[in-house]
Design a protein around this motif. Sequence first.
Motif, PDB file in Angstrom:
ATOM      1  N   GLY A 169       0.792  -1.226   0.000  1.00 26.37           N
ATOM      2  CA  GLY A 169       0.000   0.000   0.000  1.00 26.37           C
ATOM      3  C   GLY A 169       0.821   1.271   0.000  1.00 26.37           C
ATOM      4  N   PHE A 170       0.214   2.334   0.502  1.00 22.24           N
ATOM      5  CA  PHE A 170       0.893   3.616   0.571  1.00 22.24           C
ATOM      6  C   PHE A 170       1.980   3.578   1.646  1.00 22.24           C
ATOM      7  CE2 PHE A 170      -3.202   5.205  -1.208  1.00 22.24           C
ATOM      8  CZ  PHE A 170      -2.678   5.771  -2.361  1.00 22.24           C
ATOM      9  N   ASP A 171       3.053   4.271   1.416  1.00 18.49           N
ATOM     10  CA  ASP A 171       4.143   4.389   2.376  1.00 18.49           C
ATOM     11  C   ASP A 171       3.779   5.494   3.363  1.00 18.49           C
ATOM     12  OD1 ASP A 171       6.529   5.047   3.723  1.00 18.49           O
ATOM     13  OD2 ASP A 171       7.769   4.549   1.985  1.00 18.49           O
ATOM     14  N   SER A 172       3.666   5.156   4.628  1.00 21.78           N
ATOM     15  CA  SER A 172       3.216   6.120   5.640  1.00 21.78           C
ATOM     16  C   SER A 172       4.217   7.245   5.896  1.00 21.78           C
ATOM     17  CB  SER A 172       2.919   5.396   6.954  1.00 21.78           C
ATOM     18  OG  SER A 172       4.100   4.795   7.454  1.00 21.78           O
ATOM     19  N   ARG A 173       5.427   7.144   5.356  1.00 20.53           N
ATOM     20  CA  ARG A 173       6.403   8.228   5.539  1.00 20.53           C
ATOM     21  C   ARG A 173       6.063   9.463   4.712  1.00 20.53           C
ATOM     22  NH1 ARG A 173      11.698   6.317   3.661  1.00 20.53           N
ATOM     23  NH2 ARG A 173      10.372   5.403   2.077  1.00 20.53           N
ATOM     24  N   TYR A 174       5.173   9.285   3.732  1.00 23.00           N
ATOM     25  CA  TYR A 174       4.782  10.409   2.891  1.00 23.00           C
ATOM     26  C   TYR A 174       3.540  11.056   3.475  1.00 23.00           C
ATOM     27  CZ  TYR A 174       7.991   8.681  -0.632  1.00 23.00           C
ATOM     28  OH  TYR A 174       9.107   8.282  -1.287  1.00 23.00           O
ATOM     29  N   PHE A 175       3.604  12.379   3.626  1.00 25.59           N
ATOM     30  CA  PHE A 175       2.453  13.124   4.108  1.00 25.59           C
ATOM     31  C   PHE A 175       1.879  13.911   2.938  1.00 25.59           C
ATOM     32  CE2 PHE A 175       0.851  17.271   5.577  1.00 25.59           C
ATOM     33  CZ  PHE A 175      -0.289  16.820   6.213  1.00 25.59           C
ATOM     34  N   MET A 176       0.830  13.439   2.375  1.00 27.12           N
ATOM     35  CA  MET A 176       0.035  14.162   1.401  1.00 27.12           C
ATOM     36  C   MET A 176       0.675  14.370   0.032  1.00 27.12           C
ATOM     37  SD  MET A 176      -2.217  17.353   2.438  1.00 27.12           S
ATOM     38  CE  MET A 176      -3.192  18.122   1.202  1.00 27.12           C
ATOM     39  N   PHE A 177       1.956  14.262  -0.111  1.00 25.01           N
ATOM     40  CA  PHE A 177       2.601  14.507  -1.389  1.00 25.01           C
ATOM     41  C   PHE A 177       3.543  13.365  -1.734  1.00 25.01           C
ATOM     42  CE2 PHE A 177       1.845  18.673   0.555  1.00 25.01           C
ATOM     43  CZ  PHE A 177       0.998  19.220  -0.394  1.00 25.01           C
ATOM     44  N   PHE A 178       3.547  12.984  -2.990  1.00 26.46           N
ATOM     45  CA  PHE A 178       4.438  11.974  -3.562  1.00 26.46           C
ATOM     46  C   PHE A 178       4.056  10.546  -3.189  1.00 26.46           C
ATOM     47  CE2 PHE A 178       7.052  15.352  -4.988  1.00 26.46           C
ATOM     48  CZ  PHE A 178       7.838  14.824  -5.998  1.00 26.46           C
TER      49      PHE A 178
END
Length: 119
Positions: A22-31
């Motif tokens: 899934g999504f990488d939780s280290r990214y906040f809203m961008f990339f």
Amino acid sequence: PVGWLSGSCLLLRRTAFEGVDGFDSRYFMFFEDVDLGDRLTRAGWLNVFVPTARATHAKSHSVSRHPEKMIPAHHASAYRFQADRHRGPLWSPVRLALRAGLAARSRLAVAAARREQRS
């Protein structure tokens, strides 16, 4: 076929999403969408743009309300994406230059956004 698709309008198979964690939780809203598309491609999935599909995305509301927080977050995510893909000591000068350039660009973009808010 494209490298990645905007997360503002994205459909994908659950097996593909779960297959790359899934999504990488280290990214906040961008990339997060760029990172996901890259990891899907590396896992053998195909990112396909459908030009006949239509979506309306009212963008930049968070950025325009809080540019002092959102613009640096965008630049931090841009750095994280590139740094993750250019690891090791040989890439250190590139990462350093990228970090410095993105920090300068972020400061300029925040200042420009604040000027625009005042006008």
